[in-house]
Design a protein around this motif. Sequence first.
Motif, PDB file in Angstrom:
ATOM      1  N   ASP A  12       0.852  -1.188   0.000  1.00 55.54           N
ATOM      2  CA  ASP A  12       0.000   0.000   0.000  1.00 55.54           C
ATOM      3  C   ASP A  12       0.891   1.241   0.000  1.00 55.54           C
ATOM      4  O   ASP A  12       1.529   1.557   0.995  1.00 55.54           O
ATOM      5  CB  ASP A  12      -0.895  -0.022   1.240  1.00 55.54           C
ATOM      6  CG  ASP A  12      -1.911   1.103   1.269  1.00 55.54           C
ATOM      7  OD1 ASP A  12      -1.509   2.278   1.151  1.00 55.54           O
ATOM      8  OD2 ASP A  12      -3.101   0.809   1.443  1.00 55.54           O
ATOM      9  N   GLN A  13       0.936   1.929  -1.123  1.00 61.50           N
ATOM     10  CA  GLN A  13       1.795   3.099  -1.306  1.00 61.50           C
ATOM     11  C   GLN A  13       1.481   4.205  -0.296  1.00 61.50           C
ATOM     12  O   GLN A  13       2.387   4.812   0.275  1.00 61.50           O
ATOM     13  CB  GLN A  13       1.646   3.642  -2.737  1.00 61.50           C
ATOM     14  CG  GLN A  13       2.519   4.838  -3.044  1.00 61.50           C
ATOM     15  CD  GLN A  13       3.982   4.480  -3.152  1.00 61.50           C
ATOM     16  OE1 GLN A  13       4.336   3.403  -3.625  1.00 61.50           O
ATOM     17  NE2 GLN A  13       4.842   5.367  -2.707  1.00 61.50           N
ATOM     18  N   GLU A  14       0.210   4.452  -0.068  1.00 61.06           N
ATOM     19  CA  GLU A  14      -0.194   5.510   0.863  1.00 61.06           C
ATOM     20  C   GLU A  14       0.267   5.194   2.293  1.00 61.06           C
ATOM     21  O   GLU A  14       0.806   6.062   2.985  1.00 61.06           O
ATOM     22  CB  GLU A  14      -1.714   5.692   0.822  1.00 61.06           C
ATOM     23  CG  GLU A  14      -2.192   6.891   1.613  1.00 61.06           C
ATOM     24  CD  GLU A  14      -3.693   7.103   1.466  1.00 61.06           C
ATOM     25  OE1 GLU A  14      -4.353   7.276   2.502  1.00 61.06           O
ATOM     26  OE2 GLU A  14      -4.186   7.090   0.319  1.00 61.06           O
ATOM     27  N   LEU A  15       0.072   3.961   2.728  1.00 59.17           N
ATOM     28  CA  LEU A  15       0.522   3.564   4.063  1.00 59.17           C
ATOM     29  C   LEU A  15       2.050   3.582   4.165  1.00 59.17           C
ATOM     30  O   LEU A  15       2.601   3.933   5.212  1.00 59.17           O
ATOM     31  CB  LEU A  15      -0.001   2.176   4.426  1.00 59.17           C
ATOM     32  CG  LEU A  15      -1.493   2.071   4.736  1.00 59.17           C
ATOM     33  CD1 LEU A  15      -1.885   0.617   4.982  1.00 59.17           C
ATOM     34  CD2 LEU A  15      -1.863   2.934   5.931  1.00 59.17           C
ATOM     35  N   SER A  16       2.722   3.234   3.079  1.00 61.37           N
ATOM     36  CA  SER A  16       4.182   3.279   3.073  1.00 61.37           C
ATOM     37  C   SER A  16       4.683   4.700   3.294  1.00 61.37           C
ATOM     38  O   SER A  16       5.623   4.927   4.055  1.00 61.37           O
ATOM     39  CB  SER A  16       4.743   2.727   1.768  1.00 61.37           C
ATOM     40  OG  SER A  16       4.602   1.325   1.731  1.00 61.37           O
ATOM     41  N   GLN A  17       4.061   5.669   2.642  1.00 62.77           N
ATOM     42  CA  GLN A  17       4.444   7.071   2.840  1.00 62.77           C
ATOM     43  C   GLN A  17       4.152   7.514   4.274  1.00 62.77           C
ATOM     44  O   GLN A  17       4.963   8.175   4.910  1.00 62.77           O
ATOM     45  CB  GLN A  17       3.702   7.974   1.856  1.00 62.77           C
ATOM     46  CG  GLN A  17       4.281   7.966   0.462  1.00 62.77           C
ATOM     47  CD  GLN A  17       5.714   8.443   0.446  1.00 62.77           C
ATOM     48  OE1 GLN A  17       6.616   7.663   0.196  1.00 62.77           O
ATOM     49  NE2 GLN A  17       5.946   9.705   0.718  1.00 62.77           N
ATOM     50  N   LYS A  18       2.999   7.126   4.765  1.00 61.92           N
ATOM     51  CA  LYS A  18       2.576   7.539   6.105  1.00 61.92           C
ATOM     52  C   LYS A  18       3.519   7.010   7.189  1.00 61.92           C
ATOM     53  O   LYS A  18       3.862   7.732   8.127  1.00 61.92           O
ATOM     54  CB  LYS A  18       1.154   7.040   6.367  1.00 61.92           C
ATOM     55  CG  LYS A  18       0.619   7.414   7.731  1.00 61.92           C
ATOM     56  CD  LYS A  18      -0.823   6.959   7.907  1.00 61.92           C
ATOM     57  CE  LYS A  18      -1.350   7.344   9.271  1.00 61.92           C
ATOM     58  NZ  LYS A  18      -2.753   6.945   9.451  1.00 61.92           N
ATOM     59  N   TYR A  19       3.940   5.759   7.074  1.00 61.97           N
ATOM     60  CA  TYR A  19       4.743   5.126   8.119  1.00 61.97           C
ATOM     61  C   TYR A  19       6.243   5.101   7.818  1.00 61.97           C
ATOM     62  O   TYR A  19       7.008   4.502   8.565  1.00 61.97           O
ATOM     63  CB  TYR A  19       4.215   3.717   8.408  1.00 61.97           C
ATOM     64  CG  TYR A  19       2.863   3.772   9.051  1.00 61.97           C
ATOM     65  CD1 TYR A  19       2.723   4.182  10.364  1.00 61.97           C
ATOM     66  CD2 TYR A  19       1.707   3.486   8.320  1.00 61.97           C
ATOM     67  CE1 TYR A  19       1.469   4.286  10.958  1.00 61.97           C
ATOM     68  CE2 TYR A  19       0.453   3.579   8.898  1.00 61.97           C
ATOM     69  CZ  TYR A  19       0.339   3.978  10.216  1.00 61.97           C
ATOM     70  OH  TYR A  19      -0.903   4.085  10.797  1.00 61.97           O
ATOM     71  N   ARG A  20       6.653   5.788   6.765  1.00 63.26           N
ATOM     72  CA  ARG A  20       8.081   5.813   6.401  1.00 63.26           C
ATOM     73  C   ARG A  20       8.972   6.322   7.539  1.00 63.26           C
ATOM     74  O   ARG A  20       9.991   5.696   7.843  1.00 63.26           O
ATOM     75  CB  ARG A  20       8.295   6.631   5.133  1.00 63.26           C
ATOM     76  CG  ARG A  20       9.745   6.667   4.676  1.00 63.26           C
ATOM     77  CD  ARG A  20       9.863   7.336   3.304  1.00 63.26           C
ATOM     78  NE  ARG A  20      11.238   7.563   2.934  1.00 63.26           N
ATOM     79  CZ  ARG A  20      12.069   6.643   2.477  1.00 63.26           C
ATOM     80  NH1 ARG A  20      11.656   5.398   2.343  1.00 63.26           N
ATOM     81  NH2 ARG A  20      13.310   6.935   2.159  1.00 63.26           N
ATOM     82  N   GLN A  71       3.598  -4.080  10.530  1.00 58.53           N
ATOM     83  CA  GLN A  71       2.504  -3.970  11.497  1.00 58.53           C
ATOM     84  C   GLN A  71       1.312  -3.201  10.946  1.00 58.53           C
ATOM     85  O   GLN A  71       0.172  -3.533  11.235  1.00 58.53           O
ATOM     86  CB  GLN A  71       2.992  -3.289  12.775  1.00 58.53           C
ATOM     87  CG  GLN A  71       3.886  -4.151  13.612  1.00 58.53           C
ATOM     88  CD  GLN A  71       4.242  -3.515  14.931  1.00 58.53           C
ATOM     89  OE1 GLN A  71       4.234  -2.295  15.082  1.00 58.53           O
ATOM     90  NE2 GLN A  71       4.544  -4.337  15.914  1.00 58.53           N
ATOM     91  N   GLU A  72       1.572  -2.185  10.144  1.00 54.99           N
ATOM     92  CA  GLU A  72       0.497  -1.323   9.641  1.00 54.99           C
ATOM     93  C   GLU A  72      -0.041  -1.750   8.275  1.00 54.99           C
ATOM     94  O   GLU A  72      -0.915  -1.100   7.725  1.00 54.99           O
ATOM     95  CB  GLU A  72       0.971   0.133   9.577  1.00 54.99           C
ATOM     96  CG  GLU A  72       1.410   0.694  10.917  1.00 54.99           C
ATOM     97  CD  GLU A  72       0.298   0.723  11.965  1.00 54.99           C
ATOM     98  OE1 GLU A  72      -0.902   0.743  11.602  1.00 54.99           O
ATOM     99  OE2 GLU A  72       0.637   0.711  13.169  1.00 54.99           O
ATOM    100  N   GLY A  73       0.490  -2.840   7.723  1.00 58.04           N
ATOM    101  CA  GLY A  73      -0.026  -3.358   6.457  1.00 58.04           C
ATOM    102  C   GLY A  73       0.451  -2.625   5.225  1.00 58.04           C
ATOM    103  O   GLY A  73      -0.125  -2.778   4.152  1.00 58.04           O
ATOM    104  N   ALA A  74       1.524  -1.850   5.349  1.00 51.67           N
ATOM    105  CA  ALA A  74       2.061  -1.121   4.197  1.00 51.67           C
ATOM    106  C   ALA A  74       2.861  -2.034   3.286  1.00 51.67           C
ATOM    107  O   ALA A  74       2.919  -1.818   2.077  1.00 51.67           O
ATOM    108  CB  ALA A  74       2.945   0.028   4.672  1.00 51.67           C
ATOM    109  N   ARG A  75       3.477  -3.038   3.874  1.00 54.27           N
ATOM    110  CA  ARG A  75       4.321  -3.964   3.121  1.00 54.27           C
ATOM    111  C   ARG A  75       4.066  -5.391   3.566  1.00 54.27           C
ATOM    112  O   ARG A  75       3.597  -5.639   4.666  1.00 54.27           O
ATOM    113  CB  ARG A  75       5.814  -3.663   3.359  1.00 54.27           C
ATOM    114  CG  ARG A  75       6.265  -2.243   3.079  1.00 54.27           C
ATOM    115  CD  ARG A  75       6.557  -2.032   1.618  1.00 54.27           C
ATOM    116  NE  ARG A  75       6.930  -0.652   1.345  1.00 54.27           N
ATOM    117  CZ  ARG A  75       8.178  -0.221   1.195  1.00 54.27           C
ATOM    118  NH1 ARG A  75       9.185  -1.058   1.348  1.00 54.27           N
ATOM    119  NH2 ARG A  75       8.414   1.038   0.913  1.00 54.27           N
ATOM    120  N   GLU A  76       4.390  -6.316   2.682  1.00 57.38           N
ATOM    121  CA  GLU A  76       4.455  -7.722   3.046  1.00 57.38           C
ATOM    122  C   GLU A  76       5.914  -8.129   2.863  1.00 57.38           C
ATOM    123  O   GLU A  76       6.663  -7.417   2.203  1.00 57.38           O
ATOM    124  CB  GLU A  76       3.514  -8.569   2.193  1.00 57.38           C
ATOM    125  CG  GLU A  76       3.717  -8.436   0.705  1.00 57.38           C
ATOM    126  CD  GLU A  76       2.598  -9.077  -0.100  1.00 57.38           C
ATOM    127  OE1 GLU A  76       1.634  -9.559   0.490  1.00 57.38           O
ATOM    128  OE2 GLU A  76       2.712  -9.079  -1.325  1.00 57.38           O
TER     129      GLU A  76
END
Length: 90
Positions: A12-20, A71-76
């Motif tokens: 999830d690109q958006e979650l990746s940016q948020k939790y970077r 943990q936040e589902g940004a990556r597997e």
Amino acid sequence: MKFFAVISHMKDQELSQKYRPEHLDFLKKHYEEGNVAAYGRFEDGTGGLVIYKGSTYEEVEELVKQDPYIQEGAREYEMHEWGTKAEHFA
């Protein structure tokens, strides 16, 4: 000490940016503590690679699961024990 290559695939690109920022803080902390040998992102934006150090697969996987990206589902992730002869990783 064993080495483990962990490839994190973009979920999830958006979650990746948020939790970077939290993800980078996590990696920096574990690098400084000696649990991470190297890390970086893939230039094509599909994810990244972390080389973890640990005694067992299970021990390292528990650490991987603490990464905010996971943990936040940004990556597997995909994890493999890695046999290296590189002196600078020892």
